[in-house]
Design a protein around this motif. Structure first.
Motif, short mmCIF file in Angstrom:
data_model
loop_
_atom_site.label_atom_id
_atom_site.label_comp_id
_atom_site.label_asym_id
_atom_site.label_seq_id
_atom_site.Cartn_x
_atom_site.Cartn_y
_atom_site.Cartn_z
N GLY A 48 -6.26 35.15 36.79
CA GLY A 48 -6.80 35.73 35.56
C GLY A 48 -8.30 35.56 35.46
O GLY A 48 -9.03 36.49 35.12
N GLU A 49 -8.79 34.35 35.78
CA GLU A 49 -10.23 34.10 35.72
C GLU A 49 -10.98 34.92 36.76
O GLU A 49 -12.06 35.43 36.50
CB GLU A 49 -10.52 32.62 35.91
CG GLU A 49 -10.17 31.79 34.71
CD GLU A 49 -10.52 30.32 34.87
OE1 GLU A 49 -11.06 29.93 35.94
OE2 GLU A 49 -10.26 29.55 33.93
N ARG A 50 -10.40 35.06 37.93
CA ARG A 50 -11.07 35.82 38.98
C ARG A 50 -11.17 37.31 38.61
O ARG A 50 -12.19 37.95 38.83
CB ARG A 50 -10.32 35.66 40.30
CG ARG A 50 -10.98 36.41 41.42
CD ARG A 50 -10.35 36.11 42.74
NE ARG A 50 -11.03 36.87 43.78
CZ ARG A 50 -10.59 36.98 44.99
NH1 ARG A 50 -9.47 36.37 45.35
NH2 ARG A 50 -11.24 37.68 45.87
N LEU A 51 -10.10 37.85 38.05
CA LEU A 51 -10.07 39.27 37.73
C LEU A 51 -10.78 39.60 36.41
O LEU A 51 -11.41 40.65 36.30
CB LEU A 51 -8.62 39.76 37.66
CG LEU A 51 -7.84 39.72 38.98
CD1 LEU A 51 -6.39 40.07 38.74
CD2 LEU A 51 -8.47 40.65 40.00
N TYR A 52 -10.66 38.71 35.41
CA TYR A 52 -11.12 39.06 34.06
C TYR A 52 -12.10 38.07 33.45
O TYR A 52 -12.56 38.29 32.33
CB TYR A 52 -9.90 39.19 33.13
CG TYR A 52 -8.89 40.17 33.65
CD1 TYR A 52 -9.20 41.53 33.75
CD2 TYR A 52 -7.64 39.76 34.08
CE1 TYR A 52 -8.27 42.44 34.25
CE2 TYR A 52 -6.71 40.65 34.57
CZ TYR A 52 -7.04 42.00 34.65
OH TYR A 52 -6.12 42.88 35.14
N GLY A 53 -12.41 36.97 34.13
CA GLY A 53 -13.32 35.98 33.56
C GLY A 53 -12.55 34.94 32.75
O GLY A 53 -11.34 35.04 32.56
N LYS A 54 -13.29 33.93 32.29
CA LYS A 54 -12.65 32.86 31.52
C LYS A 54 -12.15 33.37 30.19
O LYS A 54 -12.72 34.30 29.62
CB LYS A 54 -13.64 31.72 31.29
CG LYS A 54 -13.90 30.89 32.52
CD LYS A 54 -14.62 29.61 32.13
CE LYS A 54 -14.90 28.78 33.35
NZ LYS A 54 -13.84 27.85 33.64
N ARG A 55 -11.10 32.73 29.70
CA ARG A 55 -10.56 33.06 28.39
C ARG A 55 -11.52 32.57 27.31
O ARG A 55 -12.27 31.63 27.53
CB ARG A 55 -9.19 32.39 28.21
CG ARG A 55 -8.18 32.90 29.22
CD ARG A 55 -6.90 32.11 29.17
NE ARG A 55 -6.27 32.28 27.87
CZ ARG A 55 -5.44 31.40 27.34
NH1 ARG A 55 -5.16 30.29 27.98
NH2 ARG A 55 -4.90 31.61 26.18
N GLU A 56 -11.50 33.17 26.13
CA GLU A 56 -12.39 32.80 25.04
C GLU A 56 -12.31 31.31 24.72
O GLU A 56 -13.32 30.65 24.63
CB GLU A 56 -12.03 33.60 23.77
CG GLU A 56 -12.60 34.98 23.75
CD GLU A 56 -14.11 34.97 23.56
OE1 GLU A 56 -14.61 34.20 22.72
OE2 GLU A 56 -14.77 35.74 24.28
N ARG A 57 -11.11 30.81 24.55
CA ARG A 57 -10.93 29.41 24.17
C ARG A 57 -11.49 28.48 25.24
O ARG A 57 -12.16 27.50 24.94
CB ARG A 57 -9.44 29.13 23.95
CG ARG A 57 -9.17 27.77 23.39
CD ARG A 57 -7.71 27.56 23.18
NE ARG A 57 -7.08 27.57 24.51
CZ ARG A 57 -5.79 27.54 24.72
NH1 ARG A 57 -4.97 27.53 23.72
NH2 ARG A 57 -5.29 27.54 25.93
#
Length: 64
Positions: A50-59
């Motif tokens: 998820g981080e690789r494809l979309y970046g870190k989550r907001e939280r």
């Protein structure tokens, strides 16, 4: 009294049915990072993808 036109409404699929059909029909995978069916290494893999494809989550971006 009907509130929807004939042919609309009826059975509503639960989220797991939608996810399963998405996987089988379109090759899409929707996975919750905190799904209890996954082991820790599996959850970590999902998080990294998820981080690789979309970046870190907001939280995580605010706290990490």
């Amino acid at each position: 009294m009907r509130f929807t036109p004939k042919g609309y409404g009826g059975h509503r699929r639960n989220p797991d049915e939608v996810k399963r059909d998405g996987w089988k029909e379109q090759g899409l995978l929707a996975v919750a990072i905190d799904d209890d069916r996954l082991t820790w290494p599996e959850r970590e893999l999902v998080r990294q993808l998820g981080e690789r494809l979309y970046g870190k989550r907001e939280r995580e971006a605010r706290h990490g």
